[in-house]
Design a protein around this motif. Structure first.
Motif, mmCIF file in Angstrom:
data_model
loop_
_atom_site.group_PDB
_atom_site.id
_atom_site.type_symbol
_atom_site.label_atom_id
_atom_site.label_comp_id
_atom_site.label_asym_id
_atom_site.label_seq_id
_atom_site.Cartn_x
_atom_site.Cartn_y
_atom_site.Cartn_z
ATOM 1 N N GLY A 1 16.948 -31.749 -83.412
ATOM 2 C CA GLY A 1 16.558 -30.353 -83.256
ATOM 3 C C GLY A 1 15.178 -30.113 -83.830
ATOM 4 N N HIS A 2 14.657 -28.909 -83.608
ATOM 5 C CA HIS A 2 13.348 -28.551 -84.153
ATOM 6 C C HIS A 2 13.458 -28.092 -85.603
ATOM 7 C CE1 HIS A 2 11.182 -28.960 -80.409
ATOM 8 N NE2 HIS A 2 12.112 -28.258 -79.792
ATOM 9 N N ASP A 3 14.622 -27.532 -85.963
ATOM 10 C CA ASP A 3 14.844 -27.058 -87.324
ATOM 11 C C ASP A 3 16.324 -27.152 -87.652
ATOM 12 O OD1 ASP A 3 15.971 -25.035 -85.858
ATOM 13 O OD2 ASP A 3 14.613 -23.459 -86.533
ATOM 14 N N VAL A 4 16.681 -26.725 -88.862
ATOM 15 C CA VAL A 4 18.075 -26.778 -89.304
ATOM 16 C C VAL A 4 18.464 -25.390 -89.808
ATOM 17 C CG1 VAL A 4 19.749 -28.032 -90.708
ATOM 18 C CG2 VAL A 4 17.590 -29.136 -90.082
ATOM 19 N N ASP A 5 19.610 -24.892 -89.345
ATOM 20 C CA ASP A 5 20.082 -23.554 -89.722
ATOM 21 C C ASP A 5 21.411 -23.658 -90.465
ATOM 22 O OD1 ASP A 5 17.923 -22.500 -88.243
ATOM 23 O OD2 ASP A 5 19.118 -22.547 -86.400
ATOM 24 N N PHE A 6 21.508 -22.914 -91.572
ATOM 25 C CA PHE A 6 22.757 -22.870 -92.337
ATOM 26 C C PHE A 6 23.178 -21.417 -92.538
ATOM 27 C CE2 PHE A 6 20.864 -26.898 -93.686
ATOM 28 C CZ PHE A 6 21.936 -27.768 -93.504
ATOM 29 N N LEU A 7 24.469 -21.170 -92.373
ATOM 30 C CA LEU A 7 25.046 -19.851 -92.609
ATOM 31 C C LEU A 7 25.916 -19.926 -93.863
ATOM 32 C CD1 LEU A 7 25.330 -16.980 -91.457
ATOM 33 C CD2 LEU A 7 27.293 -17.791 -90.143
ATOM 34 N N ILE A 8 25.692 -19.006 -94.787
ATOM 35 C CA ILE A 8 26.374 -19.013 -96.082
ATOM 36 C C ILE A 8 27.177 -17.723 -96.248
ATOM 37 C CG2 ILE A 8 26.037 -19.185 -98.586
ATOM 38 C CD1 ILE A 8 23.216 -20.362 -97.912
ATOM 39 N N THR A 9 28.410 -17.837 -96.747
ATOM 40 C CA THR A 9 29.231 -16.658 -97.013
ATOM 41 C C THR A 9 30.166 -16.955 -98.181
ATOM 42 O OG1 THR A 9 30.636 -14.955 -95.977
ATOM 43 C CG2 THR A 9 31.139 -17.251 -95.455
ATOM 44 N N HIS A 10 30.906 -15.939 -98.601
ATOM 45 C CA HIS A 10 31.902 -16.113 -99.664
ATOM 46 C C HIS A 10 33.123 -15.263 -99.313
ATOM 47 C CE1 HIS A 10 33.894 -16.069 -103.578
ATOM 48 N NE2 HIS A 10 33.143 -17.101 -103.906
ATOM 49 N N PRO A 11 34.335 -15.821 -99.500
ATOM 50 C CA PRO A 11 35.557 -15.095 -99.115
ATOM 51 C C PRO A 11 35.724 -13.743 -99.797
ATOM 52 C CG PRO A 11 36.040 -17.408 -99.521
ATOM 53 C CD PRO A 11 34.629 -17.175 -99.968
ATOM 54 N N GLU A 12 35.114 -13.571 -100.980
ATOM 55 C CA GLU A 12 35.198 -12.281 -101.663
ATOM 56 C C GLU A 12 33.975 -11.435 -101.285
ATOM 57 O OE1 GLU A 12 36.277 -12.277 -105.838
ATOM 58 O OE2 GLU A 12 36.954 -14.357 -105.659
ATOM 59 N N GLU A 13 34.218 -10.433 -100.473
ATOM 60 C CA GLU A 13 33.142 -9.571 -99.970
ATOM 61 C C GLU A 13 32.327 -8.984 -101.120
ATOM 62 O OE1 GLU A 13 31.523 -7.459 -96.391
ATOM 63 O OE2 GLU A 13 33.046 -9.013 -96.575
ATOM 64 N N GLY A 14 31.020 -9.100 -101.019
ATOM 65 C CA GLY A 14 30.130 -8.536 -102.012
ATOM 66 C C GLY A 14 29.578 -9.570 -102.978
ATOM 67 N N LYS A 15 30.300 -10.686 -103.168
ATOM 68 C CA LYS A 15 29.819 -11.705 -104.094
ATOM 69 C C LYS A 15 28.554 -12.395 -103.591
ATOM 70 C CE LYS A 15 33.356 -13.164 -107.293
ATOM 71 N NZ LYS A 15 33.925 -14.330 -107.974
ATOM 72 N N GLU A 16 28.346 -12.314 -102.264
ATOM 73 C CA GLU A 16 27.185 -12.980 -101.681
ATOM 74 C C GLU A 16 25.891 -12.186 -101.862
ATOM 75 O OE1 GLU A 16 27.940 -9.770 -99.007
ATOM 76 O OE2 GLU A 16 29.320 -11.190 -99.959
ATOM 77 N N GLU A 17 25.991 -10.954 -102.306
ATOM 78 C CA GLU A 17 24.801 -10.112 -102.439
ATOM 79 C C GLU A 17 23.838 -10.676 -103.488
ATOM 80 O OE1 GLU A 17 25.895 -6.084 -103.175
ATOM 81 O OE2 GLU A 17 27.118 -5.910 -101.356
ATOM 82 N N GLY A 18 22.571 -10.770 -103.133
ATOM 83 C CA GLY A 18 21.557 -11.277 -104.053
ATOM 84 C C GLY A 18 21.593 -12.774 -104.260
ATOM 85 N N LEU A 19 22.359 -13.496 -103.437
ATOM 86 C CA LEU A 19 22.492 -14.939 -103.614
ATOM 87 C C LEU A 19 21.205 -15.683 -103.251
ATOM 88 C CD1 LEU A 19 24.173 -17.527 -104.079
ATOM 89 C CD2 LEU A 19 24.951 -17.345 -101.692
ATOM 90 N N MET A 20 20.523 -15.237 -102.194
ATOM 91 C CA MET A 20 19.405 -16.016 -101.666
ATOM 92 C C MET A 20 18.285 -16.254 -102.693
ATOM 93 S SD MET A 20 18.492 -17.767 -99.115
ATOM 94 C CE MET A 20 19.566 -17.178 -97.795
ATOM 95 N N PRO A 21 17.805 -15.225 -103.411
ATOM 96 C CA PRO A 21 16.734 -15.489 -104.392
ATOM 97 C C PRO A 21 17.116 -16.539 -105.431
ATOM 98 C CG PRO A 21 16.970 -13.130 -104.016
ATOM 99 C CD PRO A 21 18.136 -13.791 -103.351
#
Length: 522
Positions: free
Chosen positions: A327-347
Motif C-alpha cells: 500500500g501507499h500508507d498504513v491506517d490504524f483505528l483505535i478504540t476502547h470498550p469503555e466509552e469516553g476513555k479514548e478521549e485525549g489519547l492521541m496526544p
C-alpha cells in the motif's frame, strides 16, 4: 380584419432557474428531471413551478445530479432512447424512470411518495446476456462482490488512468463515471473479449464504452495513450505524489513551470510543514509499503497505546484489511470498550512515539464531531472528524523481520499469497516495496481514534475502497432515505439514529447483503 391572437410566451430557462433558486429545498437527496417529449413545454413549465413551490428540486437540464426522471405518455424504452440521444446524459440505469403518476401523487402529498411498481416505466431487457451473473447487473458497487484479483486489468487500468486525469482537471462527475465503469468490469467472472460481453451491464457510459471498444479492436486506446504520455498528466502525477500536495496546488505549480519534486525542491515555493516533510522524505514515501512493514508498525502502535490506555483495541484498516500485499500508507483505528476513555489519547500516543524517536513528522487534529449537530443536519460526506494523527514513521529495517501482529478487532483479509502475479487476465500486479539502504525507511501512517459507539461506522469507512464507500452513501441516500457517515447512520424518514456495533449490523440497516472486506475492492 380580426387580429391574430398573440402566442403565449413560455417562461425562459433562466427565469425558471431563478424560480428554483428562490424556493427552499425540502428534499436535498432528490433531483427531478421532467421529460418534455409528449408533455409539452407549457405543461412542463407548469409542473416544474408546482414542484419547486412544494420544495422539490426540479432541474432544467439533465446532469449527473439527476436522481428521478419523470415522463408522461412515454414507455421506458422511449425515455431511455431519448435520454441516450441527449448530449451529456449518463446511463438511464443510474436513475429512476418514472411515470407522471408518481410526480402528481408526490405533489398532492407534499412529499416524495414511495416508488411502487406501477410508477416505474418498463424497460426492455431483450438484449441482456443470459449468462451474466445477477450480481454483475446491480447498479451500486456496494451491492456487488469485487475481488482484489480480477480478469479485466487490461480494461480497468486505462479507465482508472482516465479517472485520475479527470480528477486532476477537477471533473468529479467524469472521474466517478470512469471509476464506476472500471468497478463493474472487476466483478465479471471472465475476461471481456467482445462488446457483446458487456450487454446488460449498468454503469457503462458512452465514453467508457468507446474506450473499451477501441482497446478490444486495436489493443490500446489513442486517448488513453495520449493522456498517459502527456506532460501535464505526468507532472500532476508526480506533484500530487508529494505528501501534503493536493490537485489545486499541483496545478498551480505546473502552470508556474514545475514538473517534478526536484523542481519544487529547487524552487522558492513557500511550503507548509506537511509539504516540507513530504518533500524531504519523498523518495521513501513514493515506495510501496509491504504487509510485513505494516504489521511491524502495528506492533509499535499496539505497544504505545497499551502503555497509555490498557485494554484499547487497535485495528489495521485500509487496503491491507481488504487483502492487499502492499500500500501507499498504513491506517490504524483505535478504540476502547469503555466509552469516553479514548478521549485525549492521541496526544499521549504521539508523545510516547516521539520520545522513542519513531516520528519524523506528525500533525494531530482533535475530534470535532457532535452528533446533535452533524448527523441529520449535514449531508453524508467522505470526510470524518475523529481525533487523528497524520504522521511519517521512522521504521528501522530490523523491525521488518518481526512476526506479524494480529489485529484485536475487525476482520482483516489475508493477502492472497497463494495466487500467482496477475496479468491481463488475472488482476493487478502490485509493485514490490524496496528496502532503504540507510537502515530505516520513512512510512506514511494515519492513526485514528474512534469512540466505541461509532467504531463499527469508523471501521466501515476506513476500510474502503473509496468508490465502495461512496456507493454506500449514495445507496443510503437514494434508496433508503438515510444519511451514512463514518460516525453514524441516520434515518431521514423515522428521524432517528440507527445504532450498530458491527459492520454486519450497518449492512442490515441498509438492506444490503454483508460483503467482507476482501470483496470491497471496487
Amino acid at each position: 380584419m380580426v387580429p391574430l391572437k398573440r402566442r403565449k410566451v413560455v417562461p425562459t430557462h433562466s427565469t425558471t432557474e431563478n424560480d428554483n433558486n428562490n424556493q427552499p429545498t425540502k428534499f436535498p437527496g432528490i433531483v427531478i428531471f421532467l421529460v418534455e417529449r409528449k408533455m409539452g413545454a407549457s405543461r412542463r413549465a407548469f409542473l416544474s413551478r408546482l414542484g419547486r413551490n412544494k420544495g422539490f428540486q426540479i432541474a432544467e437540464k439533465y446532469s449527473e445530479a439527476i436522481t428521478h426522471v419523470v415522463a408522461e405518455n412515454n414507455s421506458g424504452d422511449e425515455v431511455k432512447a431519448w435520454l441516450g440521444s441527449q448530449a451529456g446524459c449518463s446511463s438511464a440505469e443510474e436513475v429512476y424512470l418514472l411515470d407522471i403518476s408518481w410526480y402528481t401523487e408526490s405533489m398532492a402529498a407534499g412529499t416524495p411518495v414511495d416508488i411502487l411498481d406501477r410508477h416505474k416505466l418498463e424497460v426492455s431487457h431483450a438484449h441482456q446476456s443470459p449468462t451474466l451473473p445477477a450480481a454483475a447487473t446491480k447498479r451500486y458497487a456496494c451491492q456487488r462482490r469485487t475481488p482484489l484479483k480480477h480478469h479485466n486489468i487490461f480494461l480497468t487500468e486505462p479507465l482508472d488512468l482516465l479517472a485520475a486525469s479527470a480528477d486532476f482537471a477537477e471533473h468529479e462527475g467524469r472521474s466517478v463515471a470512469f471509476l464506476r465503469a472500471a468497478a463493474i468490469l472487476k466483478t465479471l467472472p471472465k475476461a471481456v473479449r467482445r462488446m457483446e460481453d458487456l450487454q446488460g451491464l449498468p454503469c457503462l457510459g458512452e465514453h467508457s464504452l468507446r474506450v473499451i471498444k477501441e482497446i478490444l479492436e486495436y489493443g490500446s486506446s489513442q486517448e488513453v495513450e495520449a493522456t498517459r504520455h502527456s506532460e501535464q498528466f505526468q507532472a500532476m502525477q508526480a506533484l500530487t505524489g508529494i505528501f501534503g500536495v493536493g490537485v489545486r496546488t499541483a496545478d498551480r505549480w505546473f502552470r508556474e513551470g514545475l514538473r517534478s519534486p526536484s523542481d519544487v525542491a529547487k524552487s522558492e515555493q513557500r511550503l507548509n510543514d506537511t509539504q516540507q516533510a513530504g518533500l524531504m522524505h519523498h523518495e521513501d514515501l513514493s515506495q510501496r509499503v509491504s504487509r510485513v512493514e505494516a504489521d511491524a508498525i502495528g506492533q509499535i502502535v499496539e505497544r504505545a497505546v497499551q502503555e497509555i490506555l490498557p485494554g484499547a483495541q487497535i485495528t489495521l484498516t485500509g487496503g491491507f484489511r481488504r487483502g492487499k500485499e502492499t500500500g501507499h500508507d498504513v491506517d490504524f483505528l483505535i478504540t476502547h470498550p469503555e466509552e469516553g476513555k479514548e478521549e485525549g489519547l492521541m496526544p499521549k500516543v504521539v508523545q510516547w512515539l516521539e520520545a522513542q524517536g519513531l516520528l519524523l513528522f506528525q500533525k494531530i487534529t482533535m475530534n470535532s464531531y457532535l452528533e446533535c449537530k452533524d448527523g441529520p443536519a449535514r449531508p453524508s460526506s467522505s470526510m470524518d472528524r475523529f481525533e487523528r494523527c497524520f504522521s511519517i514513521f521512522k521504521l528501522h529495517n530490523k523491525t521488518h523481520s518481526q512476526s506479524p501482529s494480529q489485529a484485536p478487532r475487525g476482520t482483516v483479509c489475508p493477502p492472497p499469497h497463494a495466487q500467482a502475479p496477475c496479468d491481463a487476465t488475472g488482476g493487478e500486479k502490485e509493485p514490490q516495496p524496496q528496502c532503504s539502504s540507510s537502515g530505516w525507511k520513512a512510512v506514511r501512517v494515519d492513526l485514528v481514534v474512534s469512540p466505541y459507539s461509532q467504531f463499527g461506522f469508523a471501521l466501515l469507512g476506513w476500510t474502503g475502497s473509496k468508490l465502495f464507500e461512496r456507493e454506500l452513501r449514495r445507496w443510503a441516500g437514494r434508496e433508503k432515505k438515510m444519511s451514512l457517515s463514518s460516525h453514524a447512520l441516520y434515518d431521514l424518514n423515522q428521524r432517528c439514529y440507527l445504532r450498530a456495533t458491527t459492520e454486519e449490523e450497518i449492512f442490515s440497516h441498509l438492506g444490503l447483503e454483508y460483503i467482507p472486506p476482501c470483496e470491497r475492492n471496487a
